[in-house]
Design a protein around this motif. Structure first.
Motif, PDB file in Angstrom:
ATOM      1  N   LEU A 217       0.838  -1.207   0.000  1.00 22.55           N
ATOM      2  CA  LEU A 217       0.000   0.000   0.000  1.00 22.55           C
ATOM      3  C   LEU A 217       0.874   1.259   0.000  1.00 22.55           C
ATOM      4  O   LEU A 217       0.592   2.220  -0.717  1.00 22.55           O
ATOM      5  CB  LEU A 217      -0.951   0.001   1.210  1.00 22.55           C
ATOM      6  N   ASP A 218       1.933   1.235   0.785  1.00 23.95           N
ATOM      7  CA  ASP A 218       2.845   2.392   0.827  1.00 23.95           C
ATOM      8  C   ASP A 218       3.502   2.616  -0.535  1.00 23.95           C
ATOM      9  O   ASP A 218       3.638   3.750  -0.995  1.00 23.95           O
ATOM     10  CB  ASP A 218       3.939   2.183   1.891  1.00 23.95           C
ATOM     11  N   LEU A 219       3.913   1.517  -1.164  1.00 25.51           N
ATOM     12  CA  LEU A 219       4.571   1.644  -2.471  1.00 25.51           C
ATOM     13  C   LEU A 219       3.585   2.138  -3.531  1.00 25.51           C
ATOM     14  O   LEU A 219       3.918   2.996  -4.349  1.00 25.51           O
ATOM     15  CB  LEU A 219       5.168   0.290  -2.891  1.00 25.51           C
ATOM     16  N   GLN A 220       2.372   1.587  -3.503  1.00 23.23           N
ATOM     17  CA  GLN A 220       1.372   2.023  -4.493  1.00 23.23           C
ATOM     18  C   GLN A 220       1.031   3.496  -4.297  1.00 23.23           C
ATOM     19  O   GLN A 220       0.874   4.243  -5.255  1.00 23.23           O
ATOM     20  CB  GLN A 220       0.110   1.158  -4.389  1.00 23.23           C
ATOM     21  N   LEU A 246      -7.280 -14.745   1.972  1.00 25.02           N
ATOM     22  CA  LEU A 246      -6.086 -13.989   1.574  1.00 25.02           C
ATOM     23  C   LEU A 246      -6.392 -13.082   0.369  1.00 25.02           C
ATOM     24  O   LEU A 246      -6.064 -11.897   0.374  1.00 25.02           O
ATOM     25  CB  LEU A 246      -4.950 -14.966   1.223  1.00 25.02           C
ATOM     26  N   PHE A 247      -7.047 -13.670  -0.646  1.00 26.87           N
ATOM     27  CA  PHE A 247      -7.365 -12.876  -1.847  1.00 26.87           C
ATOM     28  C   PHE A 247      -8.287 -11.709  -1.492  1.00 26.87           C
ATOM     29  O   PHE A 247      -8.103 -10.592  -1.980  1.00 26.87           O
ATOM     30  CB  PHE A 247      -8.009 -13.763  -2.925  1.00 26.87           C
ATOM     31  N   LYS A 253      -7.876  -4.133  -0.773  1.00 27.96           N
ATOM     32  CA  LYS A 253      -7.050  -3.002  -0.348  1.00 27.96           C
ATOM     33  C   LYS A 253      -6.172  -2.409  -1.448  1.00 27.96           C
ATOM     34  O   LYS A 253      -5.885  -1.220  -1.438  1.00 27.96           O
ATOM     35  CB  LYS A 253      -6.168  -3.422   0.829  1.00 27.96           C
ATOM     36  N   ILE A 254      -5.719  -3.231  -2.366  1.00 23.75           N
ATOM     37  CA  ILE A 254      -4.720  -2.702  -3.322  1.00 23.75           C
ATOM     38  C   ILE A 254      -5.386  -1.944  -4.480  1.00 23.75           C
ATOM     39  O   ILE A 254      -6.575  -2.103  -4.743  1.00 23.75           O
ATOM     40  CB  ILE A 254      -3.820  -3.814  -3.884  1.00 23.75           C
ATOM     41  N   ASP A 255      -4.569  -1.140  -5.162  1.00 19.03           N
ATOM     42  CA  ASP A 255      -5.031  -0.383  -6.320  1.00 19.03           C
ATOM     43  C   ASP A 255      -4.814  -1.245  -7.568  1.00 19.03           C
ATOM     44  O   ASP A 255      -3.672  -1.524  -7.936  1.00 19.03           O
ATOM     45  CB  ASP A 255      -4.206   0.918  -6.390  1.00 19.03           C
ATOM     46  N   PRO A 256      -5.905  -1.670  -8.220  1.00 20.19           N
ATOM     47  CA  PRO A 256      -5.728  -2.570  -9.378  1.00 20.19           C
ATOM     48  C   PRO A 256      -4.958  -1.913 -10.530  1.00 20.19           C
ATOM     49  O   PRO A 256      -4.267  -2.598 -11.286  1.00 20.19           O
ATOM     50  CB  PRO A 256      -7.157  -2.916  -9.790  1.00 20.19           C
ATOM     51  N   ASP A 257      -5.053  -0.584 -10.644  1.00 27.20           N
ATOM     52  CA  ASP A 257      -4.351   0.083 -11.745  1.00 27.20           C
ATOM     53  C   ASP A 257      -2.833   0.027 -11.580  1.00 27.20           C
ATOM     54  O   ASP A 257      -2.096   0.072 -12.557  1.00 27.20           O
ATOM     55  CB  ASP A 257      -4.788   1.556 -11.840  1.00 27.20           C
TER      56      ASP A 257
END
Lengths: 332, 272
Positions: A217-220, A246-247, A253-257
């Motif tokens: 998340l920090d990297l994205q 897990l999925f 939470k993550i940004d799919p782009d």
């Protein structure tokens, strides 16, 4: 952390060697002619050495950048891997390095400039085509980043050569050096995951799932492209529930782009490695898993393997487009 | 087991006394001493590489050593500037004769500092920044064939240096020097014992193995399969009594099939 450092005579005065030695003034320094004298000696025990690994500073002479198998590609025709390090800070029980190497010591090849030169030559061979370079095959690319300064030295090459893509495979949360700089569009930071309970059982010393997710998340947030690697998939009776959780946790939470690619593959090892690991860790349940032998590899029987891959594939493709998904359908 | 090797009787004597070792009369090529519980043995080898190599081989043949045993070469050595009486563990052994090197693996918090050592063919007073001895390379080369690098070590006590050369060394002084470092030797053994126990635990036969081997016939390859299946059994079916299940089997092959089938039919969980 590092009590003993072996130093090849040839690179004793290399600037990177001197910088690393400065970080460990208390470590015992032992000179050697070639790292193989220490690392490849047969009468040593990987399991015991893992308790207190030494650092070996060496020069890589040949085979600096090698073609990687097509099954592991993430979208390019031309794929290569390189290992500036051998072995890993973590102690994942499924890791093939325990079978591949005699020693658990960390080898760091300090001649980064030769790796980069080799990558440039390879890039020149594939005129105007995309070339992917994978780091993290024989080590965790970031786990020793404060010592190796790997990204600082390799990133400029990729900034200059946008046709080349760098995948940094890791479980580490050592991302400070990445967050300090502008993201590189042709770099993918690829994190490996297994479900929490499996990770707790098998991924000794590795950051927990939440910490890895936070690093993503920090990297994205800083604009970096991320890869997700569900390889190896580990079988357990409740695998469907555990992988679903897990999925859900990750994809909610993550940004799919900013998710570059997702890959997965079942647990499998070359037979020799598997048998060595069985001997090193006879009380490890992983090696009592359902297993089948095929083409000199040991992995899960086809039925379990296909069932798991299909199950995970179904969920993953609900979250990411097919062009970002790269299942490894290698036989065991 | 712990195997100690000393070149000289005066190096051995304090150890024999401390560990309460007795001479084993049946072995007469080299003098071998052993503790009552047979856990510690000591061999006096005589000076030089040939004697040391022969003694290590002899000890192995006489006492039937195993892969998890601890091997220690303890003795005195010269060095350019380390003060007399100090102990050093050896982290690199170089044989002066062919310049070959070996690297004992110190993966524990050593009770003393470590340094490199050169094994010479003849005594020398041309001191360097390295320990000098006349046996370690032979000791290590032989012991490494029998054990693992993490459990094979040389501990040397400085007997001479540029200020006080070999002319000042005598048997009585050596005895006192070794005796003064018994605690360091004890600590070293204390560091190595848990590592040795770990090797023994992973190389031990699985539960019931001996019973199965005695009851049924297994080929060599089948014995390996049996060992693997018994381990898997203890991991996958720890609460199931194995004996009633296999009791009716007539051959090793059918025993293996029965075990395999039961394990395959069990529900596999990697964690609790």
């Amino acid at each position: 952390m590092i009590d003993t450092i072996y130093i090849e005579e040839e690179i004793a005065n290399h600037p990177r060697t001197l910088a690393i030695l400065k970080r460990f003034p208390e470590a015992t320094k032992i000179s050697c002619q070639r790292y193989g004298e220490v690392f490849n000696s047969k009468s040593q025990n990987f399991r015991l050495q893992k308790k207190q690994p030494a650092l070996i500073l060496a020069r890589k002479h040949k085979g600096l950048v090698l073609p990687s198998p097509k099954e592991y590609a993430i979208g390019a025709e031309h794929n290569y891997y390189f290992s500036h390090m051998l072995n890993c800070l973590y102690d994942c029980r499924y890791c093939f390095l325990q079978g591949k190497f005699q020693s658990a010591h960390y080898v760091l090849f300090v001649n980064y400039e030769d790796f980069i030169e080799e990558m440039q030559l390879i890039l020149n061979q594939h005129d105007e085509e995309a070339v992917h370079f994978f780091s993290g095959y024989d080590c965790d690319s970031l786990a020793l980043e404060p010592v190796t300064d790997f990204t600082n030295d390799f990133f400029p090459f990729f900034e200059k050569n946008t046709r080349a893509l760098l995948e940094i495979r890791t479980k580490s949360t050592q991302i400070r050096s990445l967050l300090k700089r502008s993201p590189i569009k042709n770099c993918v930071v690829a994190f490996s995951f297994t479900p929490d309970k499996i990770a707790r059982a098998l991924e000794n010393k590795a950051p927990d799932i939440n910490k890895r997710l936070q690093a993503i998340l920090d990297l994205q947030k800083a604009g970096w492209q991320i890869g997700l690697r569900f390889d190896p998939l580990i079988y357990t009776k409740d695998y469907a529930k555990e992988y679903s959780e897990l999925f859900n946790e990750i994809f909610s939470k993550i940004d799919p782009d900013l998710t570059h690619s997702i890959s997965l593959g079942g647990f499998r090892l070359p037979k020799d490695y598997f048998r060595k690991l069985e001997k090193l860790y006879p009380d490890e349940k992983l090696f009592a898993s359902p297993q089948a032998e095929e083409k000199n590899n040991i992995g899960y029987p086809a039925e379990i393997r296909h069932e798991m891959l299909d199950f995970c594939e179904n969920i993953i493709t609900q979250h990411v487009p097919a062009e970002k998904f790269f299942p490894c359908h290698e036989s065991v | 087991m712990i195997h100690l090797f000393c070149a000289l009787p005066c190096e051995a004597e304090p150890l024999i006394q401390h560990f309460k070792l007795s001479d084993i009369k049946e072995f007469d090529l080299f003098r071998i001493y052993q503790s009552k519980d047979k856990e510690i043995s000591l061999t006096t080898t005589g000076i030089g590489k040939l004697n040391m190599a022969a003694a290590v081989s002899y000890q192995h043949a006489c006492l039937k050593t195993s892969a998890g045993d601890i091997w220690l070469n303890i003795g005195v050595a010269g060095h350019a500037n380390i003060p007399l009486g100090e102990a050093r563990l050896v982290n690199k052994i170089t044989d002066e004769h062919d310049n070959a090197s070996w690297y004992p693996q110190i993966i524990f918090n050593s009770p003393c500092a470590s340094t490199n050592l050169i094994t010479l063919d003849n005594p020398s007073t041309e001191y360097q920044d390295a320990l000098f001895d006349m046996e370690a390379s032979a000791f290590y080369q032989l012991a490494i064939r029998l054990g693992t690098a993490e459990l094979i070590h040389c501990l040397k006590i400085i007997s001479d240096n540029t200020e006080q050369n070999t002319a000042t060394v005598n048997a009585d002084k050596v005895k006192k020097m070794i005796a003064a470092k018994i605690q360091t030797i004890e600590k070293l053994i204390g560091c190595l014992k848990p590592l040795s126990a770990e090797i023994h635990s992973i190389t031990a036969e699985p539960k019931h193995y001996q019973h199965f081997i005695e009851k049924w016939h297994f080929t060599k390859s089948e014995s390996l399969q049996l060992s693997r299946l018994l381990r898997q059994w203890s991991l996958c079916l720890p609460d199931v009594d194995i004996m009633p299940l296999v009791a009716e089997n007539k051959s090793g092959k059918t025993v293996l099939n029965t075990l395999r089938e039961s394990i395959n039919n069990s529900e596999f969980a990697i964690h609790d």
